[in-house]
Scaffold this motif. Structure first.
Motif, mmCIF file in Angstrom:
data_model
loop_
_atom_site.group_PDB
_atom_site.id
_atom_site.type_symbol
_atom_site.label_atom_id
_atom_site.label_comp_id
_atom_site.label_asym_id
_atom_site.label_seq_id
_atom_site.Cartn_x
_atom_site.Cartn_y
_atom_site.Cartn_z
ATOM 1 N N MET A 1 0.838 -1.187 0.000
ATOM 2 C CA MET A 1 0.000 0.000 0.000
ATOM 3 C C MET A 1 0.876 1.240 0.000
ATOM 4 N N SER A 2 0.644 2.162 -0.942
ATOM 5 C CA SER A 2 1.459 3.366 -1.035
ATOM 6 C C SER A 2 1.079 4.357 0.058
ATOM 7 N N LEU A 3 2.068 5.174 0.471
ATOM 8 C CA LEU A 3 1.813 6.211 1.458
ATOM 9 C C LEU A 3 1.098 7.376 0.789
ATOM 10 N N ARG A 4 0.121 7.940 1.489
ATOM 11 C CA ARG A 4 -0.615 9.086 0.970
ATOM 12 C C ARG A 4 -0.674 10.173 2.035
ATOM 13 N N TYR A 5 -0.573 11.439 1.586
ATOM 14 C CA TYR A 5 -0.752 12.579 2.482
ATOM 15 C C TYR A 5 -2.191 13.060 2.288
ATOM 16 N N TYR A 6 -3.099 12.526 3.132
ATOM 17 C CA TYR A 6 -4.515 12.802 2.954
ATOM 18 C C TYR A 6 -4.861 14.244 3.333
ATOM 19 N N LEU A 7 -5.694 14.864 2.516
ATOM 20 C CA LEU A 7 -6.265 16.168 2.823
ATOM 21 C C LEU A 7 -7.703 16.025 3.309
ATOM 22 N N TYR A 8 -8.397 15.066 2.735
ATOM 23 C CA TYR A 8 -9.832 14.889 2.994
ATOM 24 C C TYR A 8 -10.133 13.401 2.930
ATOM 25 N N VAL A 9 -10.851 12.895 3.928
ATOM 26 C CA VAL A 9 -11.330 11.514 3.908
ATOM 27 C C VAL A 9 -12.734 11.504 4.502
ATOM 28 N N SER A 10 -13.687 10.954 3.753
ATOM 29 C CA SER A 10 -15.046 10.808 4.276
ATOM 30 C C SER A 10 -15.200 9.406 4.842
ATOM 31 N N ASP A 11 -14.895 9.258 6.126
ATOM 32 C CA ASP A 11 -15.019 7.939 6.755
ATOM 33 C C ASP A 11 -16.457 7.443 6.714
ATOM 34 N N SER A 12 -17.427 8.362 6.796
ATOM 35 C CA SER A 12 -18.829 7.937 6.796
ATOM 36 C C SER A 12 -19.207 7.286 5.470
ATOM 37 N N LYS A 13 -18.758 7.872 4.338
ATOM 38 C CA LYS A 13 -19.067 7.263 3.044
ATOM 39 C C LYS A 13 -18.322 5.939 2.879
ATOM 40 N N VAL A 14 -17.059 5.902 3.300
ATOM 41 C CA VAL A 14 -16.273 4.676 3.166
ATOM 42 C C VAL A 14 -16.907 3.559 3.991
ATOM 43 N N ASP A 15 -17.276 3.849 5.232
ATOM 44 C CA ASP A 15 -17.877 2.822 6.087
ATOM 45 C C ASP A 15 -19.215 2.349 5.522
ATOM 46 N N MET A 16 -20.027 3.274 4.999
ATOM 47 C CA MET A 16 -21.322 2.903 4.427
ATOM 48 C C MET A 16 -21.144 1.924 3.269
ATOM 49 N N LEU A 17 -20.174 2.206 2.393
ATOM 50 C CA LEU A 17 -19.956 1.361 1.223
ATOM 51 C C LEU A 17 -19.322 0.030 1.603
ATOM 52 N N LEU A 18 -18.360 0.055 2.530
ATOM 53 C CA LEU A 18 -17.730 -1.194 2.957
ATOM 54 C C LEU A 18 -18.732 -2.126 3.646
ATOM 55 N N ALA A 19 -19.671 -1.559 4.390
ATOM 56 C CA ALA A 19 -20.665 -2.376 5.065
ATOM 57 C C ALA A 19 -21.538 -3.130 4.076
ATOM 58 N N GLN A 20 -21.652 -2.606 2.850
ATOM 59 C CA GLN A 20 -22.430 -3.298 1.820
ATOM 60 C C GLN A 20 -21.619 -4.426 1.181
ATOM 61 N N ILE A 21 -20.300 -4.290 1.207
ATOM 62 C CA ILE A 21 -19.434 -5.361 0.732
ATOM 63 C C ILE A 21 -19.425 -6.510 1.725
ATOM 64 N N ASP A 22 -19.291 -6.181 3.010
ATOM 65 C CA ASP A 22 -19.247 -7.173 4.080
ATOM 66 C C ASP A 22 -19.972 -6.604 5.292
ATOM 67 N N PRO A 23 -21.258 -6.988 5.502
ATOM 68 C CA PRO A 23 -22.019 -6.428 6.628
ATOM 69 C C PRO A 23 -21.346 -6.617 7.975
ATOM 70 N N ALA A 24 -20.480 -7.605 8.109
ATOM 71 C CA ALA A 24 -19.795 -7.828 9.388
ATOM 72 C C ALA A 24 -18.892 -6.656 9.739
ATOM 73 N N LEU A 25 -18.459 -5.897 8.731
ATOM 74 C CA LEU A 25 -17.585 -4.755 9.001
ATOM 75 C C LEU A 25 -18.299 -3.663 9.788
ATOM 76 N N ARG A 26 -19.631 -3.550 9.619
ATOM 77 C CA ARG A 26 -20.373 -2.532 10.372
ATOM 78 C C ARG A 26 -20.267 -2.791 11.862
ATOM 79 N N GLN A 27 -20.454 -4.073 12.273
ATOM 80 C CA GLN A 27 -20.347 -4.424 13.681
ATOM 81 C C GLN A 27 -18.931 -4.217 14.177
ATOM 82 N N LYS A 28 -17.932 -4.556 13.341
ATOM 83 C CA LYS A 28 -16.531 -4.409 13.732
ATOM 84 C C LYS A 28 -16.195 -2.948 13.999
ATOM 85 N N ARG A 29 -16.631 -2.050 13.103
ATOM 86 C CA ARG A 29 -16.318 -0.639 13.269
ATOM 87 C C ARG A 29 -17.025 -0.068 14.486
#
Length: 220
Positions: A1-29
Motif C-alpha cells: 500500500m502506497s503512502l498518501r498525504y490525505y487532505l480529505y477523507v469521508s469515513d462515513s461514506k467509506v464505512d457505508m460502502l464497505l458495510a455493503q461489501i461485508d455487513p460484518a464490518l459494520r459491527q466491527k467498526r
C-alpha cells in the motif's frame, strides 16, 4: 500500500460502502469506536484507533470498485471516478461548511464538494447538519453565491436528463464555483462518487463533472 498525504477523507461514506461489501464490518467498526472511549482520572479520553487502518479500508474499497468495473476516470466517469489533477481547494467562500475542490482536465471541468469536517484536522460539526455530499445540500451550499443561486433555480425548470447526465445549468454552477475559489492550485489524487455529469459537445464547451470525494490526497 502506497503512502498518501490525505487532505480529505469521508469515513462515513467509506464505512457505508464497505458495510455493503461485508455487513460484518459494520459491527466491527461500531465495536472499535465503542472500545476507543475510556475514562481516565474522571476524563473521557478518545483513543484514535482508526488512523492506522484508514488507508487499508480505502484500499479495500477502491479495489472492490475496480473489480466491479464501477470506477471510471474524470473524462469517462462511471458511478465512481478517480483522477490526478491540479485543483484549487478550501472552504467555499459563500459557505465555510462546504469544502470545494475545483479544476479541470483537458476535456472536463471538475468540481468536488463535501462537508468541511472531513478535512483532516478539522473539528466535528457543533450540531447535526445535512451532509454536503448529497446533491441538493451541495447545490444549496454553492447557492450562497447569488449567481449560482440563479442557476440552481433554473435546474428545477430544466427537462430531466438520463441518470448519467446533469443539466446545463448544473454545469454552469460547477464552473462558476470553480471561478470563485481563491489560492494556488495543488496537484491531488482523488476517488469520488459521481453526482452530475454534463457531456461536452463541440458547440457547448467541455464536459462538466460534479462529485463528492471518498478521499483527496496531496501529490508531491
Amino acid at each position: 500500500m502506497s503512502l498518501r498525504y490525505y487532505l480529505y477523507v469521508s469515513d462515513s461514506k467509506v464505512d457505508m460502502l464497505l458495510a455493503q461489501i461485508d455487513p460484518a464490518l459494520r459491527q466491527k467498526r461500531t465495536t472499535e469506536v465503542n472500545v476507543s472511549l475510556k475514562v481516565v482520572g474522571g476524563r473521557r479520553v478518545v483513543e484514535d484507533t482508526g488512523e492506522e487502518e484508514r488507508g487499508a479500508r480505502l484500499e479495500r474499497l477502491v479495489t472492490f470498485l475496480e473489480d466491479q468495473e464501477e470506477l471510471g476516470t474524470v473524462d469517462d466517469p462511471r458511478r465512481f471516478f478517480r483522477g490526478v489533477l491540479r485543483l484549487r481547494w478550501g472552504p467555499f467562500p459563500a459557505d465555510p461548511g462546504l469544502v470545494w475542490f475545483g479544476g479541470s482536465s483537458v476535456r472536463t471541468v471538475v468540481g468536488l464538494g463535501g462537508s468541511s469536517h472531513h478535512v483532516l484536522g478539522s473539528p466535528p460539526p457543533s450540531e447535526p447538519v445535512l451532509p454536503r455530499s448529497l446533491t441538493p445540500s451541495l447545490l444549496a451550499g454553492l447557492a450562497g453565491d447569488p449567481q449560482i443561486q440563479a442557476l440552481v433555480d433554473m435546474i428545477a425548470a430544466e427537462e430531466d436528463r438520463p441518470g448519467r447526465t446533469g443539466t446545463p445549468a448544473a454545469g454552469q454552477a460547477v464552473q462558476r464555483a470553480n471561478e470563485l475559489m481563491p489560492g494556488p492550485a495543488q496537484r491531488v489524487e482523488f476517488v469520488a462518487k459521481r453526482l452530475l455529469h454534463v457531456p461536452g459537445a463541440p458547440d457547448a464547451g467541455p464536459a462538466v463533472l460534479l462529485g463528492t470525494p471518498l478521499y483527496v490526497a496531496l501529490v508531491d
